[in-house]
Write a protein that holds these residues in place. Structure first.
Motif, mmCIF file in Angstrom:
data_model
loop_
_atom_site.group_PDB
_atom_site.id
_atom_site.type_symbol
_atom_site.label_atom_id
_atom_site.label_comp_id
_atom_site.label_asym_id
_atom_site.label_seq_id
_atom_site.Cartn_x
_atom_site.Cartn_y
_atom_site.Cartn_z
ATOM 1 N N ALA A 42 37.756 52.329 27.591
ATOM 2 C CA ALA A 42 38.306 51.264 26.266
ATOM 3 C C ALA A 42 38.971 50.089 27.143
ATOM 4 O O ALA A 42 38.764 48.978 26.938
ATOM 5 C CB ALA A 42 39.128 52.028 25.183
ATOM 6 N N SER A 43 39.791 50.541 28.215
ATOM 7 C CA SER A 43 40.371 49.571 29.085
ATOM 8 C C SER A 43 39.663 49.050 30.022
ATOM 9 O O SER A 43 39.523 47.561 30.298
ATOM 10 C CB SER A 43 41.731 50.357 29.466
ATOM 11 N N ALA A 44 38.708 49.583 30.479
ATOM 12 C CA ALA A 44 37.754 49.044 31.566
ATOM 13 C C ALA A 44 36.704 48.176 30.947
ATOM 14 O O ALA A 44 36.201 47.491 31.727
ATOM 15 C CB ALA A 44 36.998 50.432 32.259
ATOM 16 N N VAL A 45 36.260 48.440 29.704
ATOM 17 C CA VAL A 45 35.372 47.536 29.151
ATOM 18 C C VAL A 45 35.491 45.986 28.915
ATOM 19 O O VAL A 45 34.724 45.261 29.042
ATOM 20 C CB VAL A 45 34.870 48.279 27.860
ATOM 21 N N GLU A 46 36.958 45.846 29.004
ATOM 22 C CA GLU A 46 37.326 44.443 29.285
ATOM 23 C C GLU A 46 36.963 43.977 30.471
ATOM 24 O O GLU A 46 36.990 42.587 30.499
ATOM 25 C CB GLU A 46 38.878 44.232 28.627
ATOM 26 N N ASP A 47 36.776 44.701 31.564
ATOM 27 C CA ASP A 47 36.710 43.840 32.858
ATOM 28 C C ASP A 47 35.291 44.046 33.464
ATOM 29 O O ASP A 47 35.258 43.626 34.513
ATOM 30 C CB ASP A 47 37.741 44.686 33.813
ATOM 31 N N LEU A 48 34.207 44.431 32.588
ATOM 32 C CA LEU A 48 33.019 44.489 32.985
ATOM 33 C C LEU A 48 32.536 42.914 33.341
ATOM 34 O O LEU A 48 32.816 41.980 32.661
ATOM 35 C CB LEU A 48 32.238 45.037 32.022
ATOM 36 N N GLY A 49 31.689 42.919 34.292
ATOM 37 C CA GLY A 49 31.270 41.763 34.602
ATOM 38 C C GLY A 49 29.914 41.364 33.925
ATOM 39 O O GLY A 49 29.456 42.203 33.217
ATOM 40 N N ASP A 50 29.246 40.166 34.096
ATOM 41 C CA ASP A 50 27.842 39.778 33.440
ATOM 42 C C ASP A 50 26.720 40.781 33.885
ATOM 43 O O ASP A 50 26.466 40.786 34.931
ATOM 44 C CB ASP A 50 27.679 38.421 33.937
ATOM 45 N N GLY A 51 26.131 41.306 32.800
ATOM 46 C CA GLY A 51 25.215 42.165 33.157
ATOM 47 C C GLY A 51 25.617 43.416 33.470
ATOM 48 O O GLY A 51 24.664 44.657 33.589
ATOM 49 N N GLU A 52 26.958 43.999 33.492
ATOM 50 C CA GLU A 52 27.234 45.243 33.506
ATOM 51 C C GLU A 52 27.858 45.830 32.479
ATOM 52 O O GLU A 52 28.201 45.425 31.600
ATOM 53 C CB GLU A 52 28.681 45.146 34.807
ATOM 54 N N ALA A 53 27.551 47.376 32.499
ATOM 55 C CA ALA A 53 27.592 47.944 31.080
ATOM 56 C C ALA A 53 27.928 49.527 31.495
ATOM 57 O O ALA A 53 27.704 49.935 32.513
ATOM 58 C CB ALA A 53 26.444 47.862 30.351
ATOM 59 N N PHE A 54 28.567 50.099 30.400
ATOM 60 C CA PHE A 54 28.687 51.406 30.412
ATOM 61 C C PHE A 54 27.411 52.074 29.920
ATOM 62 O O PHE A 54 27.153 51.598 28.617
ATOM 63 C CB PHE A 54 29.944 52.003 29.909
ATOM 64 N N LEU A 55 26.610 53.067 30.409
ATOM 65 C CA LEU A 55 25.438 53.379 29.916
ATOM 66 C C LEU A 55 25.689 55.168 29.301
ATOM 67 O O LEU A 55 26.160 55.818 30.351
ATOM 68 C CB LEU A 55 24.164 53.485 30.801
ATOM 69 N N MET A 56 25.583 55.326 28.184
ATOM 70 C CA MET A 56 25.739 56.623 27.779
ATOM 71 C C MET A 56 24.670 57.167 27.026
ATOM 72 O O MET A 56 23.696 56.556 26.228
ATOM 73 C CB MET A 56 26.794 56.749 26.614
ATOM 74 N N THR A 57 24.059 58.322 27.742
ATOM 75 C CA THR A 57 22.862 58.755 27.335
ATOM 76 C C THR A 57 22.826 60.424 26.931
ATOM 77 O O THR A 57 23.924 60.927 27.469
ATOM 78 C CB THR A 57 21.786 58.799 28.400
#
Length: 671
Positions: free
Chosen positions: A235-250
């Protein structure tokens, strides 16, 4: 269709939440079957790269020959046509074909049966209801066909929070998408939901997803969703993601990885406009045969719409015609009501327009205002006439002999002169007596006239009386007679015969009247022919199934009961000439018909000889002549009154000093 089982869409990225088992830059691949048939959610704030991620996945699927359908809410996916033959369907002229809910089945058939990729562009529909209706119809067709075909197929929904909102208000389209999310996998129908606001998307959909991509999010409500699903550190790290960068959960490897998605290879129509010149690339077109099949549906729709428009136009014309007819009918009813009111004014409510009455049965516009033809006030005329009559009376003549009246005195003379039948001899006697006593001044015995009444001469009085008498005779008597005669003449012949029966019997029942008139004893026939008489008001219900002859009552009501019986009988006789044979008119209404038939000729001859003397015309003695002659000859009371008046006129002294107007008034009264 390719044999590839995975597609390479991203690489491992460094930072919090990275995959410790893989080096940064290691490839990230997604299994094709899980992508095509699974449920996915891609989210991120505007500009974070979520649409780019969806395009990269779609490009990889198209490269391997797997069909998809993209529901484009912003018109940003047409750039795929730069490299792929995709059917662009929507509402804009830039689309390959303009579609509507009628095209839903054909679109589903093209996508599943013929493996045609489709961009369903709903951004051009002005009405949101139209776009929702189109999407609902297409998804239903895909779901129904996939239950039978079970072919892997991916449905991509942009801005899914508009269809499946968290806060409620979900319509049928949203319910259908939730159904696909819950049950579509076992049929082969996968779905990808894309939204920039995860907090606004229904959590039932998010929790059902097999794989999720969390791009940059900064709003507290959205980061809280990340914390509940991935954990607080994400939740804290999602604010600092760059363009095109993401957390992938599968679900297939139960991992969370921080990855960097590739850039899409086709034209980015959804990119934020910059200062550089915008140049749209050359786009590929699908087969004209595919467009032709859809166009035929559009043509058929337009034809139906044209027919419907024509039918609506015809319906509007008929509605206007119906409205016109209803208005004309209403006007006709108004005219009918006016005619009924006029007849009631004459027969049911009218009062004789002389002094003492309400004056509703006036003749002419000036008469309704209380004026004579020359603009004189009628009450002034009557007052002047009373004064003139009083001046012509002898001092030794009793006031009661002038004219019997409820008001007495000179007022009775005025009312006698103004009566509708004009048969009274009082004005003649008054004129004769007035001539004999002309030498005596009337001003000494009469009170002084009011200040607002100018002095009048005897000529003025006589002229005014003549005008008033004309109005009474022509405006009331003739109107009443004509109205009643017209009612009778409108009756069928057998109904008039029944009316004669009621005249003769006074009161009777419809069956007896019907038999007497020549009909049968059937009560249905009798009441059917009895109805016109009753509706005309010529008979009235007398109780116990009997009806009474009502013509005399109608005459009395027309004159507000101001006529004496001799005057009533005269007007009734004039009316009865419309349906009573002359032979019956000389007998009382209740006379025996046999007596009337046997002695009618003799009685008429004797009556004529007694009334007319040696100068009578032979034809009249035999009953030959007009209805008026028959009426005068047969009226015994009228004959006696005429003889008495003639005797009085013979004995009255003549006065050569009478004016022409007074002499005409006397002659008129004599007639």
């Amino acid at each position: 269709m390719s044999e590839e089982e995975t597609i390479h869409v991203a690489d491992v990225s460094e930072g919090i939440g990275g995959d410790a088992t893989a080096e940064p830059g290691a490839p990230v691949e997604l299994p094709v079957v899980d992508v095509l048939t699974g449920r996915s959610f891609i989210t991120g704030k505007s500009g974070s790269g979520k649409s780019n991620t969806a395009s990269v996945v779609i490009e990889n699927l198209l490269d391997n020959g797997f069909p998809v359908m993209i529901v484009d809410t912003d018109g940003e996916y047409y750039g795929l046509k730069e490299e792929y033959e995709i059917l662009h369907a929507g509402a804009d002229e830039e689309c390959d074909i303009v579609v509507s809910p009628e095209h839903a089945e054909k679109l589903a058939t093209l996508a599943l049966d013929q493996n045609v990729p489709i961009i369903l562009d709903v951004s051009g529909y002005l009405e949101e209801e139209t776009a929702n209706e189109l999407l609902l119809a297409v998804v239903r067709q895909l779901f129904a066909k996939e239950k039978r075909m079970k072919k892997p197929f991916l449905l991509v929904i942009e801005e899914c929070h508009e269809y499946i909102p968290e806060g409620g208000g979900m319509d049928e389209t949203g319910k259908m998408l939730i159904k696909v999310g819950k049950r579509g996998r076992k049929h082969g129908l996968g779905i990808v939901g894309i939204s920039q606001r995860p907090a606004d998307v229904k959590k039932d959909f998010i929790t059902q997803c097999d794989w999720l991509c969390w791009h940059r999010l900064t709003w507290d409500n959205d980061t809280k969703v990340v914390g509940r699903i991935l954990g607080s550190k994400y939740a804290s790290a999602v604010e600092d993601l760059g363009d095109g960068e993401a957390f992938l959960m599968t679900d297939w490897d139960e991992s969370i990885r921080r990855i960097q998605f590739h850039r899409k290879e086709t034209f980015d129509a959804g990119a934020t406009p910059g200062l550089d010149d915008f140049e749209r690339p050359e786009l590929k077109s699908v087969s004209s045969d595919l467009v032709g099949e859809l166009q035929s549906i559009s043509d058929e729709k337009e034809r139906r719409e044209s027919e419907i428009a024509d039918l609506k136009q015809e319906l509007e014309k008929k509605d206007r015609r119906i409205a016109d007819l209803e208005r004309e009918l209403e006007e006709a009813r108004d005219l009918s009501d006016m005619a009924d009111q006029f007849a009631q004014a004459l027969l049911g409510k009218a009062e004789a327009p002389y002094r003492g009455g309400g004056g509703r049965a006036r003749v002419g516009a000036e008469r309704s205002a209380g004026k004579t033809d020359d603009g004189e006030d009628e009450q002034s005329v009557l007052k002047s006439y009373d004064e003139a009559v009083a001046a012509t009376k002898g001092d030794d003549e009793p006031a009661s002999e002038a004219a019997p009246s409820a008001d007495g005195g000179a007022e009775g003379d005025a009312e006698s002169a103004a009566s509708a039948d004009g048969a009274s001899s009082d004005p003649d006697a008054a004129a004769a007596d007035g001539d004999a006593a002309d030498a005596e001044p009337a001003a000494e015995s009469d009170p002084a006239p009011p200040d607002d009444v100018d002095p009048v001469t005897r000529d003025d009085v006589a002229e005014s009386a003549l005008r008033f008498d004309d109005a009474i005779e022509l405006g009331t008597r003739e109107a009443v007679i004509e109205e009643l005669r017209s009612r009778i003449e409108a009756l069928p012949e057998l109904s008039r015969g029944m009316l004669r029966h009621y005249r003769r019997e006074g009161a009777s029942d419809p069956v007896a009247a019907h038999i007497d008139a020549g009909g049968d004893g059937d009560s249905g026939h009798a009441y059917s022919r009895h109805r016109p008489i009753r509706r005309a008001g010529l008979i009235r219900h007398a109780g116990r199934g009997h009806y009474a002859y009502a013509v005399p009552d109608l005459v009395r009501e027309a004159y507000a009961d101001r006529l004496d019986e001799a005057q009533v009988r005269e007007i009734v006789r004039a009316v009865e000439t419309a349906f009573v044979p002359p032979a019956e008119l000389s007998y009382p209404p209740d006379a025996d018909p046999a007596e009337v038939g046997e002695g009618a000729a003799a009685d008429r001859a004797d009556g004529a000889a007694a009334r007319d003397g040696p100068d009578a015309v032979p034809g009249e003695a035999e009953g030959v002549g007009t209805d008026a002659d028959a009426t005068d000859a047969d009226g015994e009371a009228a004959a006696e009154a005429g003889e008495a008046a003639e005797s009085e006129r013979a004995e009255a002294p003549t006065d050569g000093g009478l004016s022409d107007a007074a002499r005409r008034f006397a002659e008129r009264s004599e007639r």
